[in-house]
Design an enzyme around this catalytic site. Sequence first.
Site, PDB file in Angstrom:
ATOM      1  N   GLY A  38       0.965  -1.299   0.152  1.00 44.08           N
ATOM      2  CA  GLY A  38       0.013   0.067  -0.382  1.00 44.08           C
ATOM      3  C   GLY A  38       0.960   0.914   0.247  1.00 44.08           C
ATOM      4  CG  PHE A  39       0.343   6.350   0.563  1.00 44.73           C
ATOM      5  CD1 PHE A  39       1.553   7.210  -0.813  1.00 44.73           C
ATOM      6  CD2 PHE A  39      -0.587   6.872   1.778  1.00 44.73           C
ATOM      7  CE1 PHE A  39       1.560   8.002  -0.378  1.00 44.73           C
ATOM      8  CE2 PHE A  39       0.792   8.407   1.962  1.00 44.73           C
ATOM      9  CZ  PHE A  39       1.404   8.499   1.205  1.00 44.73           C
TER      10      PHE A  39
ATOM     11  CG  ASP B  47      -0.828  -5.681   0.407  1.00 43.13           C
ATOM     12  OD1 ASP B  47      -2.341  -5.687  -0.513  1.00 43.13           O
ATOM     13  OD2 ASP B  47       0.058  -4.768   0.490  1.00 43.13           O
TER      14      ASP B  47
ATOM     15  CE1 TYR C 145      -9.124   2.985   8.343  1.00 44.60           C
ATOM     16  CE2 TYR C 145      -9.086   5.283   8.915  1.00 44.60           C
ATOM     17  CZ  TYR C 145      -8.424   4.022   7.817  1.00 44.60           C
ATOM     18  OH  TYR C 145      -7.102   4.402   8.684  1.00 44.60           O
TER      19      TYR C 145
END
Length: 319
Positions: free
Chosen positions: A12-13, A33, A147
């Site tokens: 991911g980022f 991942d 979230y």
Amino acid sequence: MSGRYVVMGGSGFLGSHLCDRLLGRGDEVVCVDDFSTGRRSNVTHLSDHPAFSLVEADISVSVPVEGPLTGVLHLASPASPPDYLARPLQTLAAGSEGTRRGLELAERHEARFLLASTSEVYGDPDIHPQTETYWGNVNPVGPRSVYDEAKRFAEALTMAHHRERGTNIGIARIFNTYGPRLRPDDGRVVSNFLLQALRGEPLTVYGDGSQTRSLCYVDDEVAGLVALLDADITGPVNIGNPDEYTVLELAQTVVELTGSLSTIVHQPLPLDDPTRRRPDITLARSALGWEPTTGLKEGLTRTAAFFAGNDGATTGTPG
Ligand code: UDP
């Protein structure tokens, strides 16, 4: 002394920048991942690195990693609002099952577990700036709750593991972070504004743009996370940049910096969008000796260069 680390969400980022940082200082890295929101291209430059390996797995189902470990870093979750709103159950599973599996892996190897939590645990905060002692103002049944509550549960689970089983843990509360490798279609404010400006399209300010965010450049964020990984405190510790801007100011800064002819248009504010956000980083400064050093204009310039040099400026859809 170098170690061996599992980075859950390593493509991911933030995860991919963490892989780079750990490898750069001589550690071994196992990236886990499922490429749901992470991208293979974020780690292809590491594929021939002798200390890097890649495991494709959904961490809410299994974390199939063998061998000795020094640390387990949990960066595996959709993190952009459009991403987690599109994947509510996956997001809850990453925070609950994924966290449990990461903790158990760390416990088995007597490794340190680092949880990437979030400023979203503060919800729409009544206290400003937010200190770690503030308990937050979260709508438990709103769309963002998938979230917010996943991360709040993850924090509770991590603390319970520490208290009941003595697992070595650290909790980072990450505030808005930006930089190279943000997905062009990620939908977050910095990627949207930069791409819109580079394409000469109108910048989409949600609401009147008076809501604030405090934006941390990715290199600073990663340095803070690694400092917490190396420390022996549990936290939670806010890791973010306290320089606060309204979203409208950010849009104007992006237009100015890129020399774009783009205009600014207003679109509806998403439900439960926090009105303000700014970390109090007193604890990070004193306990980790860390603070961000990259100013907004410098960070935006580097990020704009990334988008301008990538297919992102001409393809992909800002969400
Ligand atoms: N935002 C905006 N235009 C966009 C994307 C986001 O005005 O194209 C606003 C959003 O409503 C929020 C802030 O920018 O107030 C930060 O949004 P982002 O999705 O980056 O992250 P958040 O802080 O909400 O998790």
